[in-house]
Scaffold this motif. Structure first.
Motif, mmCIF file in Angstrom:
data_model
loop_
_atom_site.group_PDB
_atom_site.id
_atom_site.type_symbol
_atom_site.label_atom_id
_atom_site.label_comp_id
_atom_site.label_asym_id
_atom_site.label_seq_id
_atom_site.Cartn_x
_atom_site.Cartn_y
_atom_site.Cartn_z
ATOM 1 N N THR A 1 -6.775 -1.685 -0.978
ATOM 2 C CA THR A 1 -7.971 -2.431 -0.474
ATOM 3 C C THR A 1 -7.418 -3.896 0.097
ATOM 4 O O THR A 1 -7.576 -4.346 1.393
ATOM 5 N N ILE A 2 -6.474 -4.567 -0.599
ATOM 6 C CA ILE A 2 -6.068 -5.762 -0.400
ATOM 7 C C ILE A 2 -5.126 -5.551 1.184
ATOM 8 O O ILE A 2 -5.418 -6.336 2.213
ATOM 9 N N ALA A 3 -4.307 -4.490 1.067
ATOM 10 C CA ALA A 3 -3.491 -4.226 2.083
ATOM 11 C C ALA A 3 -4.073 -3.938 3.585
ATOM 12 O O ALA A 3 -3.778 -4.135 4.457
ATOM 13 N N GLY A 4 -5.237 -3.237 3.329
ATOM 14 C CA GLY A 4 -6.156 -2.632 4.487
ATOM 15 C C GLY A 4 -6.723 -4.040 4.967
ATOM 16 O O GLY A 4 -6.889 -3.834 6.277
ATOM 17 N N LEU A 5 -7.281 -4.913 4.212
ATOM 18 C CA LEU A 5 -7.869 -6.312 4.680
ATOM 19 C C LEU A 5 -6.689 -6.889 5.496
ATOM 20 O O LEU A 5 -7.101 -7.544 6.534
ATOM 21 N N GLU A 6 -5.424 -7.086 4.863
ATOM 22 C CA GLU A 6 -4.348 -7.638 5.658
ATOM 23 C C GLU A 6 -4.165 -7.012 7.080
ATOM 24 O O GLU A 6 -3.949 -7.846 7.791
ATOM 25 N N PHE A 7 -3.991 -5.921 6.964
ATOM 26 C CA PHE A 7 -3.831 -5.019 8.318
ATOM 27 C C PHE A 7 -4.797 -5.544 9.063
ATOM 28 O O PHE A 7 -4.464 -5.571 10.358
ATOM 29 N N LEU A 8 -6.072 -5.322 8.769
ATOM 30 C CA LEU A 8 -7.255 -5.509 9.815
ATOM 31 C C LEU A 8 -7.324 -6.949 10.110
ATOM 32 O O LEU A 8 -7.454 -7.238 11.267
ATOM 33 N N ALA B 1 0.823 -1.148 -0.048
ATOM 34 C CA ALA B 1 0.077 0.043 0.038
ATOM 35 C C ALA B 1 0.764 1.109 -0.047
ATOM 36 O O ALA B 1 0.478 2.178 -0.249
ATOM 37 N N PHE B 2 2.065 1.103 0.369
ATOM 38 C CA PHE B 2 3.069 2.321 0.370
ATOM 39 C C PHE B 2 3.982 2.423 -0.517
ATOM 40 O O PHE B 2 4.563 3.374 -0.650
#
Length: 127
Positions: free
Chosen positions: A50-57, A23-24
């Motif tokens: 979106t994928i990175a956000g899901l992985e973070f969550l 994401a960065f």
């Protein structure tokens, strides 16, 4: 077995957290690291965020509910969702013909299933 589940949960959460780097960093820079990362060019920057956000969550959902004893049922639910995430990752790898790199995704998939079964079943967090 509880300790083993915690160790695998920590390893999976760490892998998910490290994976949020997509994401960065620019897609092209990540893809240049090698053939195993070329899949990233198949996705838009928004999809990668979106994928990175899901992985973070997911990383948070694997650890914090049990550690804080707030809705620990979220741990096996999150592990099930992570398993679905890795089903998708494996599918992408196999469609691209990357059988060797799909093995890693299958290992993470197996770990997520192990955590989900263990935490839904005999080693569930009970209040």
């Amino acid at each position: 077995m509880n300790l083993v589940l915690w160790i695998f949960t920590g390893l999976l959460a760490t892998a998910l957290l490290v994976s949020t780097v997509k994401a960065f960093l620019p897609r092209e820079k990540i893809a240049a690291t090698g053939p195993a990362a070329e899949w990233i060019l198949d996705f838009s920057p928004g999809a990668l965020r979106t994928i990175a956000g899901l992985e973070f969550l997911a990383a948070i959902g694997l650890i914090l509910p049990a550690a804080l004893d707030i809705a620990p049922i979220l741990v096996p639910i999150t592990a099930t969702c992570v398993a679905l995430l890795f089903v998708g990752a494996t599918t992408v790898r196999l469609r691209r013909g990357e059988r060797k790199t799909a093995v890693g995704d299958l290992v993470y998939l197996a770990i997520a299933i192990f955590i989900a079964i263990g935490r839904f079943g005999p080693w569930a967090f009970t209040s």
